[in-house]
Design a protein around this motif. Structure first.
Motif, mmCIF file in Angstrom:
data_model
loop_
_atom_site.group_PDB
_atom_site.id
_atom_site.type_symbol
_atom_site.label_atom_id
_atom_site.label_comp_id
_atom_site.label_asym_id
_atom_site.label_seq_id
_atom_site.Cartn_x
_atom_site.Cartn_y
_atom_site.Cartn_z
ATOM 1 N N LYS A 156 0.880 -1.410 0.236
ATOM 2 C CA LYS A 156 0.145 -0.016 0.080
ATOM 3 C C LYS A 156 0.979 1.255 -0.131
ATOM 4 O O LYS A 156 1.824 1.276 0.750
ATOM 5 N N VAL A 157 0.548 2.231 -0.841
ATOM 6 C CA VAL A 157 1.140 3.404 -0.787
ATOM 7 C C VAL A 157 0.408 4.477 0.125
ATOM 8 O O VAL A 157 -0.621 4.641 -0.102
ATOM 9 N N ARG A 158 0.974 4.603 1.242
ATOM 10 C CA ARG A 158 0.488 5.551 2.362
ATOM 11 C C ARG A 158 0.339 7.045 1.875
ATOM 12 O O ARG A 158 -0.701 7.643 2.060
ATOM 13 N N ARG A 159 1.541 7.478 1.267
ATOM 14 C CA ARG A 159 1.563 9.008 0.540
ATOM 15 C C ARG A 159 2.969 9.156 0.307
ATOM 16 O O ARG A 159 3.913 8.468 0.334
ATOM 17 N N LEU A 195 8.180 7.507 -1.457
ATOM 18 C CA LEU A 195 7.011 6.929 -1.224
ATOM 19 C C LEU A 195 6.888 6.245 0.228
ATOM 20 O O LEU A 195 7.963 5.534 0.306
ATOM 21 N N LEU A 196 5.927 6.561 1.092
ATOM 22 C CA LEU A 196 6.044 5.773 2.372
ATOM 23 C C LEU A 196 5.034 4.837 1.934
ATOM 24 O O LEU A 196 3.806 5.128 1.771
ATOM 25 N N MET A 197 5.413 3.350 2.094
ATOM 26 C CA MET A 197 4.595 2.282 1.913
ATOM 27 C C MET A 197 4.593 1.533 3.023
ATOM 28 O O MET A 197 5.300 1.281 4.099
ATOM 29 N N GLU A 198 3.383 0.475 3.303
ATOM 30 C CA GLU A 198 3.079 -0.409 3.973
ATOM 31 C C GLU A 198 3.285 -1.928 3.240
ATOM 32 O O GLU A 198 2.412 -1.976 2.354
ATOM 33 N N VAL A 236 10.081 3.383 3.306
ATOM 34 C CA VAL A 236 10.392 4.251 2.714
ATOM 35 C C VAL A 236 10.957 4.098 1.488
ATOM 36 O O VAL A 236 12.260 3.608 1.488
ATOM 37 N N VAL A 237 10.516 4.171 0.175
ATOM 38 C CA VAL A 237 10.870 3.719 -1.112
ATOM 39 C C VAL A 237 11.175 5.170 -1.965
ATOM 40 O O VAL A 237 10.236 5.889 -2.109
ATOM 41 N N HIS A 257 13.056 4.203 -7.500
ATOM 42 C CA HIS A 257 13.373 2.662 -7.427
ATOM 43 C C HIS A 257 11.719 2.128 -7.447
ATOM 44 O O HIS A 257 11.598 0.831 -7.876
ATOM 45 N N PHE A 258 10.839 2.716 -7.056
ATOM 46 C CA PHE A 258 9.451 2.271 -7.390
ATOM 47 C C PHE A 258 9.118 2.057 -8.641
ATOM 48 O O PHE A 258 8.494 1.134 -8.748
ATOM 49 N N ASP A 259 9.412 3.125 -9.422
ATOM 50 C CA ASP A 259 9.047 2.987 -10.801
ATOM 51 C C ASP A 259 9.881 1.981 -11.511
ATOM 52 O O ASP A 259 9.234 1.317 -12.475
ATOM 53 N N ALA A 260 11.172 1.690 -11.015
ATOM 54 C CA ALA A 260 11.933 0.477 -11.560
ATOM 55 C C ALA A 260 11.276 -0.730 -11.312
ATOM 56 O O ALA A 260 11.441 -1.741 -11.993
#
Length: 142
Positions: free
Chosen positions: A5-8, A18-21, A51-52, A56-59
């Motif tokens: 989940k992307v929190r914000r 992105l702060l993720m869970e 924290v991503v 890197h998330f897009d990759a």
């Protein structure tokens, strides 16, 4: 099962992040009796503040989409380069005779206080569903 989940959206040192869970859950047959017909919750791992780096998330999204075409293994670091590392890998199943459409998925999370590694087999539809869910999460303004 793996959920992300992307929190914000956040910014660290002027870097978009992105702060993720991240959460991994699994079930298994009951271990406290011999009734192998009943499946119960076996484990539940939750990482509420990963924290991503956005790049890197897009990759990761590109690698997951590319895997659907080529089944090319990959390993990506998602972290922001501070005291925590988070790596995602998709590679052929350790059993060389296994189906190429059912790779091993590995998530490694390491911080100064803990190191967690989750490894399980997935199939192409699970990876596609996870990819689409992550794409939808970043398409929605946070």
């Amino acid at each position: 099962m793996l959920e992300g989940k992307v929190r914000r959206a956040v910014s660290l040192d002027s870097e978009p992040c992105l702060l993720m869970e991240l959460r991994s859950t699994g079930t298994c047959f009951r271990r406290d009796n011999h009734d192998f017909m009943e499946v119960v919750e076996d484990y539940d791992l939750r990482l509420p503040q990963v924290v991503v780096l956005r790049s890197h998330f897009d990759a990761l999204l590109r690698a997951l989409r590319q895997w659907q075409v080529t089944q090319e293994p990959f390993s990506l670091d998602l972290d922001h380069g501070r005291d925590v590392t988070c790596t995602v890998e998709v590679r052929p199943h350790s059993d060389a005779a296994s189906d190429r459409w059912k790779p091993d998925f590995t998530l490694v999370y390491a911080s100064p206080k803990a190191r967690i590694e989750v490894n399980f087999s997935v199939d192409a539809s699970c990876l596609l569903e996870w990819t689409e869910g992550l794409e939808q999460a970043v398409a929605i303004p946070h």
